[in-house]
Design an enzyme around this catalytic site. Sequence first.
Site, short mmCIF file in Angstrom:
data_model
loop_
_atom_site.label_atom_id
_atom_site.label_comp_id
_atom_site.label_asym_id
_atom_site.label_seq_id
_atom_site.Cartn_x
_atom_site.Cartn_y
_atom_site.Cartn_z
CB CYS A 1 52.06 32.31 36.61
SG CYS A 1 51.06 30.81 36.69
CB CYS B 1 35.79 28.96 35.61
SG CYS B 1 34.52 30.24 35.47
CB CYS C 1 52.68 26.41 32.85
SG CYS C 1 52.38 27.42 31.38
CB CYS D 1 53.17 34.28 33.30
SG CYS D 1 52.47 33.69 31.73
CB CYS E 1 34.13 29.58 31.83
SG CYS E 1 35.48 30.68 31.30
NE ARG F 1 34.12 36.39 35.44
CZ ARG F 1 32.85 36.09 35.19
NH1 ARG F 1 32.04 35.78 36.18
NH2 ARG F 1 32.40 36.09 33.96
CB CYS G 1 35.97 35.17 29.93
SG CYS G 1 36.50 35.65 31.59
#
Length: 439
Positions: free
Chosen positions: A138, A175, A131, A135, A208, A351, A268
């Site tokens: 991450c 998901c 990616c 972040c 999801c 969640r 979500c």
Amino acid sequence: MRNTHQTLKRAASLYSTSQLRYSASSTLRFQSRLSHAQFRSLSSAAGSQVANIPATNKYQKLDSFAGRNSLLQATIAADAPRNDWTKEEIREIYQTPLMELVYSASTLHRRFFDPASVQLCTLMNIKTGGCSEDCSYCAQSSRYKTGVKATKISSVDEVLQAAKIAKENGSTRFCMGAAWRDMRGRKTNLKNIKAMVSGVRELGMEACVTLGMIDESQAAELRDAGLTAYNHNVDTSREYYPNVITTRTYDERLKTINNVRQAGIHVCSGGILGLGEDDTDRVSFLYTVATMESHPESFPINALVPIKGTPLGDASAAKSETGEPESTVTFHDTVRMVATARLVLPGSVIRLAAGRINLTESEQALCFMAGANAIFTGEKMLTTPCSGWDEDKAMFDRWGLRPMLPDELHGSEKRQHAGTEVGLQQERADAVRMASSSA
């Protein structure tokens, strides 16, 4: 009926003469003797003194009726979500002594959900690493040396096989996450993902995905494929966000959430504790979500699992006696966030996500009591460990919990969005799905 009328009449008389000064617990005991409609009619019987209070002063002036915390008691009495929260109100709730906060959240939770019902979700990383985002938490960012190797997207068959295993183990939502900044120029990947979504739905599961930023047309394509929900977290407060991510703005995150909502897909969206934020940031983060046009269908709460090689992981390791990254998120942080979220997002599924594995079973149980009603279960999260199905089944048996059925969740969503533009959008999306499945 006559006794109920006399009770209301007596309560109205006491209220009108400022003699009704219940404590928080006695107010709840009084309410429990009446139906919700009867309890609400109390203000009318008392000369509409509560209903006529200006909105800006309503919670302060309710004190003579509700006791020592009028805002908290008015929140517990809510029969629908509200979107006009102020940061000061959320801060007041967040700072409530923890035992009272948990009790209040549990009380409201039981009015919107079955407290024994917990949704089981399984998350699969369908495209790992590489990616371009920065972040700081991450391990999948190409900017950091974390040992995570970039992969191509998984095949449709591989994903559906994993979904079948998840269903066999009791999960009702599957998901799928891909480590991308956005979906621009990924037409072939989007085609494959739509096939994954349709295949998961054909298994009788909810689907999801989390794919980074998407535009209106991409959201519409995913909706037509049968997508149940789209995950796109806001992560933290608007004020603290630039300390965590610089390659994507806060408003870009909100734009994707709006695209998803406008398409009629359930949103979500939650965040991460332990990024270096303080309580002010946590209140502001909740404020962002609680004042959205419509509250998210689900609100994941992650506790940072710091990973060596990421900026936050390396910073944690530098402070650790062992030289290894260690989480700074305490159980008290987690349960306080769960309880506050339940009170300001009463119709949303809350969640327990990343970091749940660091909670003891009894700590998880208190989170369920405080309003958490969904977990990720299975082999792993995206790049972090996850509690397994067998372990969670045993925990459910010990605490009298059971997997949530899809109809339970959808019923709550309809209560949350009934009569709103979002509700109408979801009804249209449901109609499109039904037409497609019957064709």
